[in-house]
Design a protein around this motif. Structure first.
Motif, PDB file in Angstrom:
ATOM      1  N   LYS A 124       4.534 -15.522  -4.388  1.00  0.00           N
ATOM      2  CA  LYS A 124       3.224 -15.345  -3.745  1.00  0.00           C
ATOM      3  C   LYS A 124       3.178 -14.047  -2.952  1.00  0.00           C
ATOM      4  CE  LYS A 124       2.031 -20.247  -3.159  1.00  0.00           C
ATOM      5  NZ  LYS A 124       1.816 -21.324  -2.162  1.00  0.00           N
ATOM      6  N   TRP A 125       4.251 -13.751  -2.229  1.00  0.00           N
ATOM      7  CA  TRP A 125       4.270 -12.515  -1.445  1.00  0.00           C
ATOM      8  C   TRP A 125       4.363 -11.284  -2.337  1.00  0.00           C
ATOM      9  CZ3 TRP A 125       2.876 -11.609   3.367  1.00  0.00           C
ATOM     10  CH2 TRP A 125       2.738 -12.704   4.229  1.00  0.00           C
ATOM     11  N   LEU A 126       4.975 -11.430  -3.495  1.00  0.00           N
ATOM     12  CA  LEU A 126       4.975 -10.342  -4.471  1.00  0.00           C
ATOM     13  C   LEU A 126       3.545 -10.072  -4.943  1.00  0.00           C
ATOM     14  CD1 LEU A 126       7.089  -8.573  -6.124  1.00  0.00           C
ATOM     15  CD2 LEU A 126       6.717 -10.211  -7.970  1.00  0.00           C
ATOM     16  N   ILE A 127       2.794 -11.145  -5.178  1.00  0.00           N
ATOM     17  CA  ILE A 127       1.389 -11.020  -5.592  1.00  0.00           C
ATOM     18  C   ILE A 127       0.559 -10.409  -4.471  1.00  0.00           C
ATOM     19  CG2 ILE A 127      -0.675 -12.309  -6.266  1.00  0.00           C
ATOM     20  CD1 ILE A 127       1.241 -14.366  -7.570  1.00  0.00           C
ATOM     21  N   TYR A 128       0.772 -10.875  -3.215  1.00  0.00           N
ATOM     22  CA  TYR A 128       0.031 -10.313  -2.081  1.00  0.00           C
ATOM     23  C   TYR A 128       0.205  -8.792  -2.005  1.00  0.00           C
ATOM     24  CZ  TYR A 128      -0.274 -15.119  -0.236  1.00  0.00           C
ATOM     25  OH  TYR A 128      -0.519 -16.462  -0.073  1.00  0.00           O
ATOM     26  N   GLY A 129       1.440  -8.353  -2.171  1.00  0.00           N
ATOM     27  CA  GLY A 129       1.717  -6.918  -2.096  1.00  0.00           C
ATOM     28  C   GLY A 129       0.968  -6.126  -3.147  1.00  0.00           C
ATOM     29  N   GLN A 130       0.918  -6.652  -4.380  1.00  0.00           N
ATOM     30  CA  GLN A 130       0.250  -5.927  -5.452  1.00  0.00           C
ATOM     31  C   GLN A 130      -1.265  -6.014  -5.337  1.00  0.00           C
ATOM     32  OE1 GLN A 130       0.346  -3.143  -8.169  1.00  0.00           O
ATOM     33  NE2 GLN A 130       2.171  -3.976  -7.176  1.00  0.00           N
ATOM     34  N   ILE A 131      -1.778  -7.117  -4.808  1.00  0.00           N
ATOM     35  CA  ILE A 131      -3.228  -7.204  -4.543  1.00  0.00           C
ATOM     36  C   ILE A 131      -3.624  -6.162  -3.503  1.00  0.00           C
ATOM     37  CG2 ILE A 131      -5.017  -8.636  -3.472  1.00  0.00           C
ATOM     38  CD1 ILE A 131      -3.758 -11.062  -4.829  1.00  0.00           C
ATOM     39  N   PHE A 132      -2.809  -6.018  -2.460  1.00  0.00           N
ATOM     40  CA  PHE A 132      -3.041  -5.007  -1.426  1.00  0.00           C
ATOM     41  C   PHE A 132      -3.083  -3.608  -2.043  1.00  0.00           C
ATOM     42  CE2 PHE A 132      -1.036  -2.138   1.789  1.00  0.00           C
ATOM     43  CZ  PHE A 132      -2.070  -2.140   2.721  1.00  0.00           C
ATOM     44  N   VAL A 133      -2.125  -3.304  -2.901  1.00  0.00           N
ATOM     45  CA  VAL A 133      -2.054  -1.990  -3.545  1.00  0.00           C
ATOM     46  C   VAL A 133      -3.243  -1.775  -4.480  1.00  0.00           C
ATOM     47  CG1 VAL A 133      -0.747  -0.608  -5.225  1.00  0.00           C
ATOM     48  CG2 VAL A 133       0.443  -1.746  -3.354  1.00  0.00           C
ATOM     49  N   THR A 134      -3.633  -2.818  -5.215  1.00  0.00           N
ATOM     50  CA  THR A 134      -4.764  -2.699  -6.137  1.00  0.00           C
ATOM     51  C   THR A 134      -6.057  -2.410  -5.395  1.00  0.00           C
ATOM     52  OG1 THR A 134      -3.706  -4.245  -7.685  1.00  0.00           O
ATOM     53  CG2 THR A 134      -6.068  -3.875  -7.960  1.00  0.00           C
ATOM     54  N   CYS A 135      -6.271  -3.074  -4.264  1.00  0.00           N
ATOM     55  CA  CYS A 135      -7.462  -2.814  -3.450  1.00  0.00           C
ATOM     56  C   CYS A 135      -7.497  -1.367  -2.977  1.00  0.00           C
ATOM     57  CB  CYS A 135      -7.502  -3.759  -2.253  1.00  0.00           C
ATOM     58  SG  CYS A 135      -7.788  -5.490  -2.683  1.00  0.00           S
ATOM     59  N   ILE A 136      -6.358  -0.873  -2.488  1.00  0.00           N
ATOM     60  CA  ILE A 136      -6.294   0.521  -2.031  1.00  0.00           C
ATOM     61  C   ILE A 136      -6.503   1.482  -3.199  1.00  0.00           C
ATOM     62  CG2 ILE A 136      -4.735   2.285  -1.100  1.00  0.00           C
ATOM     63  CD1 ILE A 136      -3.573   0.173   0.717  1.00  0.00           C
ATOM     64  N   SER A 137      -5.952   1.147  -4.367  1.00  0.00           N
ATOM     65  CA  SER A 137      -6.102   1.992  -5.546  1.00  0.00           C
ATOM     66  C   SER A 137      -7.572   2.162  -5.923  1.00  0.00           C
ATOM     67  CB  SER A 137      -5.320   1.388  -6.716  1.00  0.00           C
ATOM     68  OG  SER A 137      -5.501   2.148  -7.900  1.00  0.00           O
ATOM     69  N   TRP A 138      -8.318   1.059  -5.889  1.00  0.00           N
ATOM     70  CA  TRP A 138      -9.741   1.149  -6.203  1.00  0.00           C
ATOM     71  C   TRP A 138     -10.482   1.982  -5.161  1.00  0.00           C
ATOM     72  CZ3 TRP A 138     -11.890   0.534 -10.643  1.00  0.00           C
ATOM     73  CH2 TRP A 138     -11.390  -0.374 -11.577  1.00  0.00           C
ATOM     74  N   LEU A 139     -10.103   1.853  -3.896  1.00  0.00           N
ATOM     75  CA  LEU A 139     -10.733   2.662  -2.847  1.00  0.00           C
ATOM     76  C   LEU A 139     -10.470   4.145  -3.063  1.00  0.00           C
ATOM     77  CD1 LEU A 139      -9.971   0.495   0.338  1.00  0.00           C
ATOM     78  CD2 LEU A 139     -12.202   0.826  -0.773  1.00  0.00           C
ATOM     79  N   ILE A 196      -6.813 -11.107 -11.369  1.00  0.00           N
ATOM     80  CA  ILE A 196      -6.406 -10.747 -12.729  1.00  0.00           C
ATOM     81  C   ILE A 196      -7.304  -9.655 -13.290  1.00  0.00           C
ATOM     82  CG2 ILE A 196      -6.278 -11.586 -15.107  1.00  0.00           C
ATOM     83  CD1 ILE A 196      -5.359 -14.301 -13.964  1.00  0.00           C
ATOM     84  N   ILE A 197      -8.606  -9.818 -13.135  1.00  0.00           N
ATOM     85  CA  ILE A 197      -9.560  -8.837 -13.672  1.00  0.00           C
ATOM     86  C   ILE A 197      -9.411  -7.485 -12.972  1.00  0.00           C
ATOM     87  CG2 ILE A 197     -12.022  -8.284 -13.860  1.00  0.00           C
ATOM     88  CD1 ILE A 197     -12.499 -11.330 -14.216  1.00  0.00           C
ATOM     89  N   ALA A 198      -9.285  -7.518 -11.632  1.00  0.00           N
ATOM     90  CA  ALA A 198      -9.169  -6.266 -10.865  1.00  0.00           C
ATOM     91  C   ALA A 198      -7.928  -5.480 -11.261  1.00  0.00           C
ATOM     92  CB  ALA A 198      -9.143  -6.580  -9.371  1.00  0.00           C
ATOM     93  N   MET A 199      -6.803  -6.167 -11.440  1.00  0.00           N
ATOM     94  CA  MET A 199      -5.562  -5.478 -11.832  1.00  0.00           C
ATOM     95  C   MET A 199      -5.635  -4.957 -13.264  1.00  0.00           C
ATOM     96  SD  MET A 199      -2.475  -7.684 -10.146  1.00  0.00           S
ATOM     97  CE  MET A 199      -2.549  -8.178  -8.427  1.00  0.00           C
ATOM     98  N   ALA A 200      -6.189  -5.774 -14.173  1.00  0.00           N
ATOM     99  CA  ALA A 200      -6.280  -5.360 -15.575  1.00  0.00           C
ATOM    100  C   ALA A 200      -7.183  -4.138 -15.730  1.00  0.00           C
ATOM    101  CB  ALA A 200      -6.793  -6.516 -16.425  1.00  0.00           C
ATOM    102  N   LEU A 201      -8.345  -4.165 -15.082  1.00  0.00           N
ATOM    103  CA  LEU A 201      -9.264  -3.027 -15.167  1.00  0.00           C
ATOM    104  C   LEU A 201      -8.677  -1.794 -14.492  1.00  0.00           C
ATOM    105  CD1 LEU A 201     -12.727  -4.731 -14.498  1.00  0.00           C
ATOM    106  CD2 LEU A 201     -11.731  -4.031 -16.683  1.00  0.00           C
ATOM    107  N   ASN A 202      -7.918  -2.001 -13.416  1.00  0.00           N
ATOM    108  CA  ASN A 202      -7.285  -0.882 -12.717  1.00  0.00           C
ATOM    109  C   ASN A 202      -6.297  -0.156 -13.621  1.00  0.00           C
ATOM    110  OD1 ASN A 202      -4.904   0.102 -10.696  1.00  0.00           O
ATOM    111  ND2 ASN A 202      -6.905   0.241  -9.715  1.00  0.00           N
ATOM    112  N   ILE A 203      -5.534  -0.929 -14.397  1.00  0.00           N
ATOM    113  CA  ILE A 203      -4.561  -0.330 -15.318  1.00  0.00           C
ATOM    114  C   ILE A 203      -5.265   0.511 -16.376  1.00  0.00           C
ATOM    115  CG2 ILE A 203      -2.839  -0.834 -17.101  1.00  0.00           C
ATOM    116  CD1 ILE A 203      -2.162  -3.385 -15.475  1.00  0.00           C
TER     117      ILE A 203
END
Length: 413
Positions: A124-139, A196-203
């Protein structure tokens, strides 16, 4: 029977071990500096747990040790033995030894996790870290200035690199997808789908790392293969081609980066320029030339820079590794070392059969990503990326029907 104060002491350090593993799980997405600090916390927790539970460890029978750890011990011994015929300086040998044995963190983290419940929490904490990074990436992609991100800014890259960030996103997507039923109960269906959608589209639309594209398409192909009826599974072989065409049509950055592979490779073959692709082709060519001269034992730990320079490669700066995990091990540790590495992979595959279904399927996908990434890079060798792989693998290995007998205690009684 332990006294109350002693119980509290054991409970505190047991919780510390879990917290340190969760901190590392979050930090592996944030770059090398935070990873190094988190690893120091994990190492402290491991050493203290080792002292507190030494009796339990030494009472464990040899056959209870997962087979992958035996392969890791064999690898360490062989790397140390290779120092006998390495011409690298002693300092270089030990620097490379430390980098090559990064896989030992898998054993350390696995020991601290120890149980299914703790393994799920670390994931779960691994997922939290990548969600945090994905949000910043989109910004960043939208042009928003975010403090403490990379300078100069790469488009959408927050803390690591265009190579690492999309691969890390794929590794978390594997967990999100395979554990989606469990995570839906924890966070709600809308949140899991959005992640899932946010990470996939980000890639596809933000990232520019071609290794990330390859492993993302690999992940999708594997999941399509699992979904199709057995008689139609051969169609999944067409998935990489179909997905590449679709992504190229809808994503300008994907299309541009894909077209550069052929252009840059041709430029190298015609000796016009030395691009990223050209550098890799040159590294592989001259590493193979060196391997052919010492194929069985290799040149020894730390010898890669000398092997490449002796073959008169085009890259003038000292070359630490050839961006190909298998050629790297073959050059330094010979065919014997390469077989040890492949033995590690096969042991992981065998271990996946003993895990809960979600963890087992996730582990097989992670192994596939790790293996394919090794064809273009050295994930075992690099700081950050290696820890990400090994932490995720360690957490997945803990997710099985019963508590791990070799892990840290889950209670102080």
């Amino acid at each position: 029977m332990k006294r109350p104060n002693e119980l509290n002491f054991y409970a505190f350090w047991d919780q510390y071990a879990l917290v340190s593993a969760c901190i590392l799980a979050f930090c592996v997405s944030l770059g090398t500096a935070t990873v190094s600090l988190a690893k120091a916390l994990v190492l402290l927790g491991f050493l203290i747990q080792l002292v507190l539970h030494k009796k339990r460890i030494f009472e464990s029978r040899f056959m209870q040790v997962p087979q992958i750890f035996i392969w890791m011990i064999v690898a360490v011994i062989w790397i140390l033995m290779s120092m006998a015929w390495s011409d690298a300086t002693e300092v270089t040998q030990w620097q490379y030894f430390y980098a090559h044995t990064r896989f030992l963190w898998l054993a350390i983290i696995y020991f601290l996790i120890g149980t299914k419940v703790r393994g799920l929490l670390v994931l779960k904490w691994l997922i939290y870290g990548q969600i945090f990074v994905t949000c910043i990436s989109w910004l960043l992609w939208l042009g928003v200035e975010v403090p403490f991100t990379r300078r100069p800014l790469e488009k959408g890259i927050a803390f690591t690199s265009s190579l690492e960030q999309p691969v890390m996103a794929v590794l978390v997507l594997i967990v999100l997808w395979n554990f989606r039923q469990y995570l839906t109960k924890q966070w709600g269906e809308w949140f899991v789908r959005l992640a899932i959608i946010a990470m996939a589209l980000n890639i596809v639309f933000v990232m520019s790392g071609r290794t990330g594209y390859i492993v993302f398409i690999l992940f999708l192909a594997i999941e399509i293969y699992r979904t199709l009826p057995s008689r139609w599974r051969w169609l999944s072989l067409l998935t990489p081609i179909i997905l590449s065409i679709i992504f190229s049509a809808v994503s300008p950055v994907f299309s541009k980066r894909l077209s550069q592979i052929e252009t840059n490779s041709q430029a190298y073959l015609q000796k016009e320029s030395l691009s990223s692709e050209g550098e890799r082709l040159d590294m592989w060519k001259h590493t193979i030339s060196g391997i052919l001269k010492k194929p069985i034992l290799g040149y020894g730990v730390g010898s890669m820079p000398d092997v490449y320079s002796a073959e008169e490669g085009l890259i003038k700066a000292p070359l630490s590794q050839p961006h190909q995990q298998y050629l790297f091990w073959w050059a330094e540790f010979g065919l014997i070392g390469l077989m040890i590495m492949l033995g590690f992979f096969f042991a992981l595959i065998k271990e996946s059969r003993l895990l809960d279904s979600e963890a087992g399927t996730s582990l097989l996908s992670v192994i596939a990503v790790l293996f394919v990434m090794g064809l273009f890079n050295c994930p075992f060798f690099g700081v950050g990326m290696g820890e990400f792989f090994f932490l995720e693998i360690a957490a997945l290995l803990a997710i099985r029907g019963g508590a791990s007998k070799n892990g840290a205690a889950t209670s102080s009684s």
